[in-house]
Design a protein around this motif. Structure first.
Motif, PDB file in Angstrom:
ATOM      1  N   GLY A  12       0.333  -1.250   0.102  1.00 23.06           N
ATOM      2  CA  GLY A  12       0.019  -0.153   0.556  1.00 23.06           C
ATOM      3  C   GLY A  12       0.968   1.542  -0.086  1.00 23.06           C
ATOM      4  N   TYR A  14       0.692   3.739   2.531  1.00 21.67           N
ATOM      5  CA  TYR A  14       1.001   4.106   4.167  1.00 21.67           C
ATOM      6  C   TYR A  14       0.467   5.794   3.730  1.00 21.67           C
ATOM      7  N   GLY A  20      -7.505   1.963   9.900  1.00 22.48           N
ATOM      8  CA  GLY A  20      -8.198   0.826   9.144  1.00 22.48           C
ATOM      9  C   GLY A  20      -7.328  -0.166   8.300  1.00 22.48           C
ATOM     10  N   HIS A  21      -5.469   0.204   7.808  1.00 23.44           N
ATOM     11  CA  HIS A  21      -4.633  -0.607   8.274  1.00 23.44           C
ATOM     12  C   HIS A  21      -3.901  -1.380   9.273  1.00 23.44           C
ATOM     13  N   ILE A  24      -5.775  -4.585   9.907  1.00 21.01           N
ATOM     14  CA  ILE A  24      -5.993  -5.451   8.183  1.00 21.01           C
ATOM     15  C   ILE A  24      -4.464  -5.849   8.650  1.00 21.01           C
ATOM     16  N   GLY A  94      -7.040  -5.123   1.844  1.00 24.76           N
ATOM     17  CA  GLY A  94      -8.217  -4.947   2.741  1.00 24.76           C
ATOM     18  C   GLY A  94      -8.878  -4.475   1.392  1.00 24.76           C
ATOM     19  N   LEU A  95     -10.671  -5.051   1.427  1.00 28.40           N
ATOM     20  CA  LEU A  95     -11.438  -4.293   0.699  1.00 28.40           C
ATOM     21  C   LEU A  95     -12.357  -3.804   1.566  1.00 28.40           C
ATOM     22  N   ARG A  96     -12.447  -2.516   1.495  1.00 26.37           N
ATOM     23  CA  ARG A  96     -13.563  -1.019   2.047  1.00 26.37           C
ATOM     24  C   ARG A  96     -15.132  -1.955   1.067  1.00 26.37           C
ATOM     25  N   ASP A 100     -13.851  -0.979  -4.158  1.00 27.12           N
ATOM     26  CA  ASP A 100     -12.117  -1.280  -4.186  1.00 27.12           C
ATOM     27  C   ASP A 100     -12.320  -2.246  -4.878  1.00 27.12           C
ATOM     28  N   GLU A 104      -9.286  -4.122  -7.444  1.00 28.41           N
ATOM     29  CA  GLU A 104      -8.630  -5.343  -6.642  1.00 28.41           C
ATOM     30  C   GLU A 104      -8.998  -6.642  -7.658  1.00 28.41           C
ATOM     31  N   TYR A 129     -14.417   1.009  10.290  1.00 29.09           N
ATOM     32  CA  TYR A 129     -12.960   1.321   8.765  1.00 29.09           C
ATOM     33  C   TYR A 129     -13.920   1.390   7.882  1.00 29.09           C
ATOM     34  N   SER A 134      -6.792   6.956   3.775  1.00 28.32           N
ATOM     35  CA  SER A 134      -5.667   7.890   4.296  1.00 28.32           C
ATOM     36  C   SER A 134      -6.198   9.348   2.843  1.00 28.32           C
TER      37      SER A 134
HETATM   38  P1  ADP Z   1      -5.660   4.256   0.878  1.00 25.23           P
HETATM   39  O1  ADP Z   1      -7.029   3.889  -0.343  1.00 25.23           O
HETATM   40  O2  ADP Z   1      -5.954   4.001   2.120  1.00 25.23           O
HETATM   41  O3  ADP Z   1      -4.311   5.390   0.237  1.00 25.23           O
HETATM   42  P2  ADP Z   1      -3.509   2.068   0.420  1.00 25.23           P
HETATM   43  O4  ADP Z   1      -2.964   2.274  -0.248  1.00 25.23           O
HETATM   44  O5  ADP Z   1      -2.651   2.320   1.477  1.00 25.23           O
HETATM   45  O6  ADP Z   1      -5.160   3.102   1.225  1.00 25.23           O
HETATM   46  O7  ADP Z   1      -4.093  -0.038   0.849  1.00 25.23           O
HETATM   47  C1  ADP Z   1      -3.535  -0.941   1.514  1.00 25.23           C
HETATM   48  C2  ADP Z   1      -4.345  -1.297   1.799  1.00 25.23           C
HETATM   49  O8  ADP Z   1      -5.025  -1.306   2.600  1.00 25.23           O
HETATM   50  C3  ADP Z   1      -5.200  -1.264   0.687  1.00 25.23           C
HETATM   51  O9  ADP Z   1      -5.684  -3.260  -0.295  1.00 25.23           O
HETATM   52  C4  ADP Z   1      -6.617  -0.845   1.021  1.00 25.23           C
HETATM   53  O10 ADP Z   1      -7.463  -1.407   0.488  1.00 25.23           O
HETATM   54  C5  ADP Z   1      -6.356  -1.174   2.335  1.00 25.23           C
HETATM   55  N1  ADP Z   1      -7.070  -0.119   3.409  1.00 25.23           N
HETATM   56  C6  ADP Z   1      -7.183   0.932   2.801  1.00 25.23           C
HETATM   57  N2  ADP Z   1      -7.881   2.084   3.961  1.00 25.23           N
HETATM   58  C7  ADP Z   1      -8.438   0.324   4.706  1.00 25.23           C
HETATM   59  C8  ADP Z   1      -9.917   0.303   5.949  1.00 25.23           C
HETATM   60  N3  ADP Z   1      -9.841   1.111   6.442  1.00 25.23           N
HETATM   61  N4  ADP Z   1     -10.641  -0.669   5.847  1.00 25.23           N
HETATM   62  C9  ADP Z   1      -9.430  -1.794   4.705  1.00 25.23           C
HETATM   63  N5  ADP Z   1      -9.020  -1.795   3.829  1.00 25.23           N
HETATM   64  C10 ADP Z   1      -8.458  -1.253   4.119  1.00 25.23           C
END
Ligand code: ADP
Length: 165
Positions: A12, A14, A20-21, A24, A94-96, A100, A104, A129, A134
């Motif tokens: 990710g 991050y 949320g991260h 996961i 992670g799947l929101r 997403d 994915e 979450y 981010s």
């Molecule tokens: P963002 O979309 O927040 O910028 P990233 O690119 O850093 O996220 O995502 C890293 C991973 O974390 C991805 O698989 C993303 O789907 C997952 N992710 C991000 N936010 C959440 C959340 N709130 N709950 C579950 N998974 C998340």
């Protein structure tokens, strides 16, 4: 157990790490022997990140100190190559929301073509979450909103410091 020793990568941006991260990563750390969190560092990417890759790594390290089997690494190559370098057998995402899923689903097909031996594993976001990103956190923080329920304390402090300038 047949997956004994299984390694997963959690890729990710991050920018920055959110609760949320952490959710996961924590859940992945209970299923896999080791979890390597991969911080994407792509200088060619159009949008600038708020934090450098090293800063994002540091914030993640602090957020996961309680998790003994989690490491944070920066990568700038193809995700499947990064996974192979770490002998990972899985990519955890992670799947929101449905939105997403579209992205994915496509990435999963491409990654599977490049590396059929690596399985993509999708972890459903926890309800609290499922609307957290981010980008949303940065938007709220930019306008002085309270992000204390959305990110670890040290991340809220880092956001305040960065956005004050
Ligand atoms: P963002 O979309 O927040 O910028 P990233 O690119 O850093 O996220 O995502 C890293 C991973 O974390 C991805 O698989 C993303 O789907 C997952 N992710 C991000 N936010 C959440 C959340 N709130 N709950 C579950 N998974 C998340």
């Amino acid at each position: 157990m047949s997956n004994h020793g299984a390694v997963a990568v959690c890729p990710g941006s991050y920018d920055p790490v959110t609760n949320g991260h952490v959710d996961i990563i924590t859940r992945a750390s209970r299923v896999f022997e080791r979890v390597i969190v991969g911080v994407v560092n792509q200088p060619v990417r159009k949008e600038q990140t708020l934090f450098t890759a090293e800063e994002r790594q540091g914030l993640l390290e602090q957020a996961t100190t309680g998790l003994g089997n989690v490491e944070i690494a920066i990568f700038a190559n193809l995700l499947v190559e990064f996974a192979r370098e770490h002998q990972a057998s899985a990519i955890v995402k992670g799947l929101r929301a449905i939105s997403d899923f579209e992205y994915e689903f496509e990435m999963n097909q491409l990654n599977r073509k490049l590396a059929p031996e690596i399985e993509s594993v999708f972890v459903m976001a926890s309800a609290e979450y499922s609307f957290l990103s981010s980008t949303g956190v940065k938007e709220i923080a930019t306008f002085g909103g309270d992000v204390s329920d959305l990110v670890p304390e040290h991340v809220a402090v880092a956001l305040r410091d960065r956005l004050r300038r």
